[in-house]
Design a protein around this motif. Structure first.
Motif, PDB file in Angstrom:
ATOM      1  N   PRO A  44      38.276  28.305  50.217  1.00 50.06           N
ATOM      2  CA  PRO A  44      38.424  29.342  49.188  1.00 50.06           C
ATOM      3  C   PRO A  44      39.402  30.445  49.607  1.00 50.06           C
ATOM      4  O   PRO A  44      39.504  30.775  50.796  1.00 50.06           O
ATOM      5  N   ASP A  45      40.106  31.005  48.637  1.00 47.38           N
ATOM      6  CA  ASP A  45      40.999  32.132  48.892  1.00 47.38           C
ATOM      7  C   ASP A  45      40.219  33.259  49.555  1.00 47.38           C
ATOM      8  O   ASP A  45      39.055  33.510  49.219  1.00 47.38           O
ATOM      9  N   GLY A  46      40.867  33.923  50.501  1.00 49.81           N
ATOM     10  CA  GLY A  46      40.250  35.064  51.166  1.00 49.81           C
ATOM     11  C   GLY A  46      39.235  34.719  52.237  1.00 49.81           C
ATOM     12  O   GLY A  46      38.625  35.603  52.828  1.00 49.81           O
ATOM     13  N   ARG A  47      39.061  33.444  52.530  1.00 49.93           N
ATOM     14  CA  ARG A  47      38.021  32.988  53.470  1.00 49.93           C
ATOM     15  C   ARG A  47      38.540  32.967  54.906  1.00 49.93           C
ATOM     16  O   ARG A  47      39.645  32.508  55.180  1.00 49.93           O
ATOM     17  N   ALA A  48      37.741  33.449  55.825  1.00 46.68           N
ATOM     18  CA  ALA A  48      38.016  33.305  57.251  1.00 46.68           C
ATOM     19  C   ALA A  48      37.474  31.946  57.689  1.00 46.68           C
ATOM     20  O   ALA A  48      36.427  31.511  57.207  1.00 46.68           O
ATOM     21  N   PHE A  49      38.199  31.262  58.569  1.00 47.73           N
ATOM     22  CA  PHE A  49      37.754  29.929  58.978  1.00 47.73           C
ATOM     23  C   PHE A  49      38.061  29.653  60.436  1.00 47.73           C
ATOM     24  O   PHE A  49      38.881  30.304  61.068  1.00 47.73           O
ATOM     25  N   ARG A  50      37.364  28.629  60.956  1.00 50.74           N
ATOM     26  CA  ARG A  50      37.561  28.108  62.307  1.00 50.74           C
ATOM     27  C   ARG A  50      38.323  26.792  62.170  1.00 50.74           C
ATOM     28  O   ARG A  50      38.105  26.061  61.208  1.00 50.74           O
ATOM     29  N   LEU A  51      39.161  26.476  63.154  1.00 51.05           N
ATOM     30  CA  LEU A  51      39.933  25.233  63.121  1.00 51.05           C
ATOM     31  C   LEU A  51      39.660  24.425  64.380  1.00 51.05           C
ATOM     32  O   LEU A  51      39.790  24.929  65.494  1.00 51.05           O
ATOM     33  N   LEU A  52      39.270  23.159  64.177  1.00 51.79           N
ATOM     34  CA  LEU A  52      39.046  22.226  65.279  1.00 51.79           C
ATOM     35  C   LEU A  52      40.053  21.096  65.169  1.00 51.79           C
ATOM     36  O   LEU A  52      40.055  20.343  64.196  1.00 51.79           O
ATOM     37  N   LEU A  53      40.935  21.003  66.159  1.00 54.44           N
ATOM     38  CA  LEU A  53      41.929  19.930  66.239  1.00 54.44           C
ATOM     39  C   LEU A  53      41.467  18.945  67.309  1.00 54.44           C
ATOM     40  O   LEU A  53      41.356  19.299  68.477  1.00 54.44           O
ATOM     41  N   ASP A  54      41.191  17.706  66.904  1.00 53.21           N
ATOM     42  CA  ASP A  54      40.730  16.680  67.839  1.00 53.21           C
ATOM     43  C   ASP A  54      41.820  15.617  67.993  1.00 53.21           C
ATOM     44  O   ASP A  54      42.040  14.802  67.104  1.00 53.21           O
ATOM     45  N   LEU A  55      42.496  15.661  69.137  1.00 51.29           N
ATOM     46  CA  LEU A  55      43.538  14.684  69.464  1.00 51.29           C
ATOM     47  C   LEU A  55      43.086  13.772  70.612  1.00 51.29           C
ATOM     48  O   LEU A  55      43.913  13.192  71.309  1.00 51.29           O
ATOM     49  N   LYS A  56      41.778  13.642  70.802  1.00 51.72           N
ATOM     50  CA  LYS A  56      41.271  12.792  71.881  1.00 51.72           C
ATOM     51  C   LYS A  56      41.610  11.342  71.539  1.00 51.72           C
ATOM     52  O   LYS A  56      41.136  10.801  70.552  1.00 51.72           O
ATOM     53  N   GLY A  57      42.472  10.721  72.348  1.00 52.33           N
ATOM     54  CA  GLY A  57      42.921   9.365  72.078  1.00 52.33           C
ATOM     55  C   GLY A  57      44.251   9.308  71.337  1.00 52.33           C
ATOM     56  O   GLY A  57      44.742   8.227  71.026  1.00 52.33           O
ATOM     57  N   PHE A  58      44.867  10.457  71.071  1.00 52.74           N
ATOM     58  CA  PHE A  58      46.174  10.503  70.406  1.00 52.74           C
ATOM     59  C   PHE A  58      47.238   9.961  71.341  1.00 52.74           C
ATOM     60  O   PHE A  58      47.410  10.436  72.454  1.00 52.74           O
ATOM     61  N   GLU A  59      47.927   8.916  70.881  1.00 48.26           N
ATOM     62  CA  GLU A  59      48.999   8.296  71.656  1.00 48.26           C
ATOM     63  C   GLU A  59      50.179   8.026  70.723  1.00 48.26           C
ATOM     64  O   GLU A  59      50.204   7.006  70.027  1.00 48.26           O
ATOM     65  N   PRO A  60      51.143   8.948  70.652  1.00 47.79           N
ATOM     66  CA  PRO A  60      52.303   8.699  69.793  1.00 47.79           C
ATOM     67  C   PRO A  60      53.071   7.471  70.281  1.00 47.79           C
ATOM     68  O   PRO A  60      53.226   7.279  71.486  1.00 47.79           O
ATOM     69  N   VAL A  61      53.517   6.628  69.346  1.00 46.46           N
ATOM     70  CA  VAL A  61      54.229   5.404  69.732  1.00 46.46           C
ATOM     71  C   VAL A  61      55.650   5.697  70.185  1.00 46.46           C
ATOM     72  O   VAL A  61      56.249   4.900  70.893  1.00 46.46           O
ATOM     73  N   ASP A  62      56.196   6.858  69.763  1.00 43.97           N
ATOM     74  CA  ASP A  62      57.551   7.238  70.179  1.00 43.97           C
ATOM     75  C   ASP A  62      57.724   8.748  70.052  1.00 43.97           C
ATOM     76  O   ASP A  62      56.830   9.454  69.585  1.00 43.97           O
ATOM     77  N   ILE A  63      58.875   9.233  70.463  1.00 45.18           N
ATOM     78  CA  ILE A  63      59.148  10.668  70.444  1.00 45.18           C
ATOM     79  C   ILE A  63      59.175  11.215  69.018  1.00 45.18           C
ATOM     80  O   ILE A  63      58.812  12.368  68.777  1.00 45.18           O
ATOM     81  N   GLU A  64      59.574  10.401  68.055  1.00 43.91           N
ATOM     82  CA  GLU A  64      59.614  10.858  66.657  1.00 43.91           C
ATOM     83  C   GLU A  64      58.207  11.167  66.144  1.00 43.91           C
ATOM     84  O   GLU A  64      58.013  12.140  65.414  1.00 43.91           O
ATOM     85  N   ALA A  65      57.239  10.371  66.522  1.00 39.61           N
ATOM     86  CA  ALA A  65      55.856  10.627  66.121  1.00 39.61           C
ATOM     87  C   ALA A  65      55.358  11.921  66.764  1.00 39.61           C
ATOM     88  O   ALA A  65      54.700  12.737  66.113  1.00 39.61           O
ATOM     89  N   HIS A  66      55.697  12.109  68.031  1.00 37.55           N
ATOM     90  CA  HIS A  66      55.284  13.332  68.723  1.00 37.55           C
ATOM     91  C   HIS A  66      55.939  14.557  68.088  1.00 37.55           C
ATOM     92  O   HIS A  66      55.274  15.571  67.844  1.00 37.55           O
ATOM     93  N   LYS A  67      57.232  14.472  67.809  1.00 39.76           N
ATOM     94  CA  LYS A  67      57.945  15.592  67.180  1.00 39.76           C
ATOM     95  C   LYS A  67      57.360  15.931  65.817  1.00 39.76           C
ATOM     96  O   LYS A  67      57.237  17.105  65.460  1.00 39.76           O
ATOM     97  N   ALA A  68      57.004  14.918  65.046  1.00 42.73           N
ATOM     98  CA  ALA A  68      56.446  15.142  63.711  1.00 42.73           C
ATOM     99  C   ALA A  68      55.097  15.861  63.791  1.00 42.73           C
ATOM    100  O   ALA A  68      54.768  16.668  62.921  1.00 42.73           O
ATOM    101  N   MET A  69      54.328  15.597  64.850  1.00 41.10           N
ATOM    102  CA  MET A  69      52.987  16.171  64.991  1.00 41.10           C
ATOM    103  C   MET A  69      53.002  17.566  65.597  1.00 41.10           C
ATOM    104  O   MET A  69      52.243  18.430  65.176  1.00 41.10           O
TER     105      MET A  69
END
Length: 158
Positions: A44-69
């Motif tokens: 909702p507009d005006g809402r304070a929030f927490r952000l959880l980024l889970d990249l456990k097991g993230f393996e980009p196949v190439d540099i382009e995938a890493h750059k995009a992320m």
């Protein structure tokens, strides 16, 4: 491992959780980003929030995938009232403009990744009271839940 991505807004806990895992291509990143922005729209507009980024097991196949992320989350943080701790890794990160999109403020960010050395270094060098680095998604989530929701109203941007 096949790629997996998901994003979910938990209105009760004010947590936006997103994950990107497995062998990830640039196309996978673009789908994840689209899904993440759709979840952001549910906050909702005006809402304070927490952000959880889970990249456990993230393996980009190439540099382009890493750059995009690699810029997706810093842009979200910047546009939701938080200067990314990642900027402290660079001698000159350039001009970072912190804004408030839809008056939504991210007040706590937890980053999860499987590389213990990297997360330990990040936690030591750039970890802050509002941004932490973990290898365990459950510990990250627990830390986020413990962060008090700020009082609503006008607040100065960093």
């Amino acid at each position: 491992m096949q790629s997996h991505h998901a994003s979910h807004w938990d209105d009760t806990l004010s947590i936006l959780q997103t994950e990107l895992k497995g062998s990830v291509t640039r196309e996978d990143v673009l789908l994840w980003k689209k899904n993440l922005h759709a979840a952001l729209e549910r906050i909702p507009d005006g809402r304070a929030f927490r952000l959880l980024l889970d990249l456990k097991g993230f393996e980009p196949v190439d540099i382009e995938a890493h750059k995009a992320m690699r810029l997706v989350i810093p842009h979200i943080l910047l546009s939701h009232g938080m200067r990314p701790a990642y900027a402290d890794l660079f001698d000159d990160p350039g001009k970072l403009s912190v804004t408030l999109q839809r008056s939504q403020r991210c007040f706590a960010f937890a980053n999860v990744h499987h590389d213990e050395n990297k997360m330990g270094q990040y936690e030591m060098k750039i970890g802050r009271s509002d941004q932490r680095f973990f290898t365990d998604p459950d510990k990250a989530r627990q830390w986020l839940i413990q962060q008090p929701v700020p009082l609503s109203g006008p607040q100065d941007l960093p």
